[in-house]
Design a protein around this motif. Sequence first.
Motif, PDB file in Angstrom:
ATOM      1  N   ARG A  75       0.952  -1.331   0.001  1.00 50.52           N
ATOM      2  CA  ARG A  75      -0.115   0.082  -0.069  1.00 50.52           C
ATOM      3  C   ARG A  75       0.859   1.167   0.084  1.00 50.52           C
ATOM      4  O   ARG A  75       0.660   2.213  -0.687  1.00 50.52           O
ATOM      5  CB  ARG A  75      -0.964  -0.091   1.010  1.00 50.52           C
ATOM      6  CG  ARG A  75      -1.966  -1.105   1.157  1.00 50.52           C
ATOM      7  CD  ARG A  75      -3.140  -0.814   2.104  1.00 50.52           C
ATOM      8  NE  ARG A  75      -2.631  -0.974   3.532  1.00 50.52           N
ATOM      9  CZ  ARG A  75      -2.665  -2.011   4.044  1.00 50.52           C
ATOM     10  NH1 ARG A  75      -3.022  -3.031   3.593  1.00 50.52           N
ATOM     11  NH2 ARG A  75      -2.183  -2.179   5.329  1.00 50.52           N
ATOM     12  N   GLY A  95       0.875   4.006  -3.123  1.00 49.04           N
ATOM     13  CA  GLY A  95       0.497   5.220  -2.723  1.00 49.04           C
ATOM     14  C   GLY A  95       1.814   6.112  -3.249  1.00 49.04           C
ATOM     15  O   GLY A  95       1.176   7.249  -4.051  1.00 49.04           O
ATOM     16  N   ASP A 100      -2.214   6.092   8.461  1.00 50.47           N
ATOM     17  CA  ASP A 100      -3.640   6.142   7.877  1.00 50.47           C
ATOM     18  C   ASP A 100      -3.501   6.675   6.512  1.00 50.47           C
ATOM     19  O   ASP A 100      -4.536   6.413   5.768  1.00 50.47           O
ATOM     20  CB  ASP A 100      -4.371   7.139   8.812  1.00 50.47           C
ATOM     21  CG  ASP A 100      -4.395   6.712  10.219  1.00 50.47           C
ATOM     22  OD1 ASP A 100      -4.835   5.769  10.626  1.00 50.47           O
ATOM     23  OD2 ASP A 100      -4.180   7.837  11.129  1.00 50.47           O
ATOM     24  N   TRP A 101      -2.251   6.693   5.960  1.00 50.89           N
ATOM     25  CA  TRP A 101      -2.236   7.231   4.597  1.00 50.89           C
ATOM     26  C   TRP A 101      -2.961   6.191   3.518  1.00 50.89           C
ATOM     27  O   TRP A 101      -2.455   5.209   3.825  1.00 50.89           O
ATOM     28  CB  TRP A 101      -0.631   7.455   4.196  1.00 50.89           C
ATOM     29  CG  TRP A 101      -0.633   8.410   3.117  1.00 50.89           C
ATOM     30  CD1 TRP A 101      -1.260   9.553   2.783  1.00 50.89           C
ATOM     31  CD2 TRP A 101       0.331   8.024   1.980  1.00 50.89           C
ATOM     32  NE1 TRP A 101      -0.427  10.284   1.695  1.00 50.89           N
ATOM     33  CE2 TRP A 101       0.395   9.392   1.065  1.00 50.89           C
ATOM     34  CE3 TRP A 101       1.077   6.980   1.614  1.00 50.89           C
ATOM     35  CZ2 TRP A 101       1.027   9.415  -0.127  1.00 50.89           C
ATOM     36  CZ3 TRP A 101       1.833   7.194   0.534  1.00 50.89           C
ATOM     37  CH2 TRP A 101       1.921   8.220  -0.228  1.00 50.89           C
ATOM     38  N   ASN A 102      -3.771   6.629   2.688  1.00 47.70           N
ATOM     39  CA  ASN A 102      -4.286   5.782   1.633  1.00 47.70           C
ATOM     40  C   ASN A 102      -4.533   6.160   0.226  1.00 47.70           C
ATOM     41  O   ASN A 102      -3.658   7.481  -0.001  1.00 47.70           O
ATOM     42  CB  ASN A 102      -5.833   5.436   1.992  1.00 47.70           C
ATOM     43  CG  ASN A 102      -6.760   6.674   2.155  1.00 47.70           C
ATOM     44  OD1 ASN A 102      -6.411   7.607   1.416  1.00 47.70           O
ATOM     45  ND2 ASN A 102      -7.705   6.845   3.020  1.00 47.70           N
ATOM     46  N   LEU A 103      -4.913   5.522  -0.414  1.00 50.27           N
ATOM     47  CA  LEU A 103      -4.700   5.794  -2.184  1.00 50.27           C
ATOM     48  C   LEU A 103      -5.459   7.225  -2.256  1.00 50.27           C
ATOM     49  O   LEU A 103      -4.853   7.962  -3.218  1.00 50.27           O
ATOM     50  CB  LEU A 103      -5.237   4.923  -3.010  1.00 50.27           C
ATOM     51  CG  LEU A 103      -4.457   3.560  -2.730  1.00 50.27           C
ATOM     52  CD1 LEU A 103      -5.041   2.650  -3.859  1.00 50.27           C
ATOM     53  CD2 LEU A 103      -3.069   3.689  -2.971  1.00 50.27           C
ATOM     54  N   LYS A 104      -6.520   7.563  -1.628  1.00 49.76           N
ATOM     55  CA  LYS A 104      -7.121   9.022  -1.811  1.00 49.76           C
ATOM     56  C   LYS A 104      -6.219   9.873  -1.471  1.00 49.76           C
ATOM     57  O   LYS A 104      -6.005  10.964  -2.007  1.00 49.76           O
ATOM     58  CB  LYS A 104      -8.386   8.838  -1.124  1.00 49.76           C
ATOM     59  CG  LYS A 104      -9.171  10.327  -1.420  1.00 49.76           C
ATOM     60  CD  LYS A 104     -10.411  10.293  -0.532  1.00 49.76           C
ATOM     61  CE  LYS A 104     -11.140  11.522  -0.487  1.00 49.76           C
ATOM     62  NZ  LYS A 104     -12.388  11.499   0.261  1.00 49.76           N
ATOM     63  N   HIS A 105      -5.514   9.727  -0.169  1.00 47.85           N
ATOM     64  CA  HIS A 105      -4.634  10.854   0.208  1.00 47.85           C
ATOM     65  C   HIS A 105      -3.342  10.957  -0.701  1.00 47.85           C
ATOM     66  O   HIS A 105      -3.029  12.290  -1.086  1.00 47.85           O
ATOM     67  CB  HIS A 105      -4.080  10.413   1.588  1.00 47.85           C
ATOM     68  CG  HIS A 105      -5.261  10.207   2.608  1.00 47.85           C
ATOM     69  ND1 HIS A 105      -5.259   9.250   3.778  1.00 47.85           N
ATOM     70  CD2 HIS A 105      -6.210  10.998   3.091  1.00 47.85           C
ATOM     71  CE1 HIS A 105      -6.295   9.524   4.610  1.00 47.85           C
ATOM     72  NE2 HIS A 105      -6.999  10.619   4.238  1.00 47.85           N
TER      73      HIS A 105
END
Length: 267
Positions: free
Chosen positions: A84, A88, A144-149
């Motif tokens: 992930r 990212g 908490d960093w995800n693809l949207k971020h």
Amino acid sequence: MTLFHLFIVAVIQGLTEFLPISSSGHLILLPQLTGMADQGQVIDVAVHVGTLGAVVLYFWRDVRAAIIGTGHLVTGRNGSAESRLALGLILATIPVILFGLALKLTGLDDSLRSMTVIGWTMLIFGIVLYWADQNGAETLEARDWNLKHALIMGLWQAIALIPGTSRSGITITAARYLGFERHDAARLSMLMSIPTILASGVLLGAEVIATADAEAARNGAIAAAMAFVAALAALTFMMRLLRSVSFTPYVIYRVILGVILLVIAYT
């Protein structure tokens, strides 16, 4: 180039690459304000390599995780934390590559290298950083960093191709706007810098390989080493400082410099 000139360029690049005050803006201003000759693309590539080495060393644990995650992506294991992170970083880099190619192909990249542009971007994006830092929540951490971020921060990062904006400054602004706490906002920004610097270094390097000679290679090696030391010192200082203070000192510097540049440009 003299050793002093190499030292000045390397230190400016090293100190400003990871601070939210724009390294490219300072390097463009150097010949305009001092009368020094432009350092040229060979030295540009070299100092970028130096700063890349510094951020990789400082965040080696995260870099190692991203490398492992890239291997997971290649082998179809997409559910791990490492994969992930790698995905990212890849996603966050795509907008700046596309925007950079667009500027290069249209020739707009050269037209943006002016004192007026740098003055306005220093001032405006300094104020935007202050607003985001003061009003952004601190509810998210790096984990908490995800693809949207990643996509949102990547789109903001593309704006940094306008000189004076600051790549680290604009991505930290985006992270603070999204609600990441200060230290992790800077950490994510620094990790995003690695593929971005690597991509720009490859692009510039491809252009100078044919013209580089022994003297240029020697100067480049010296500049890279000095930039590495300066960048590592600046990065260590900022990451430690952020545990106790906000980004306001950098905002004050940006606003003062932006106003001075605009006064010079319009008089």
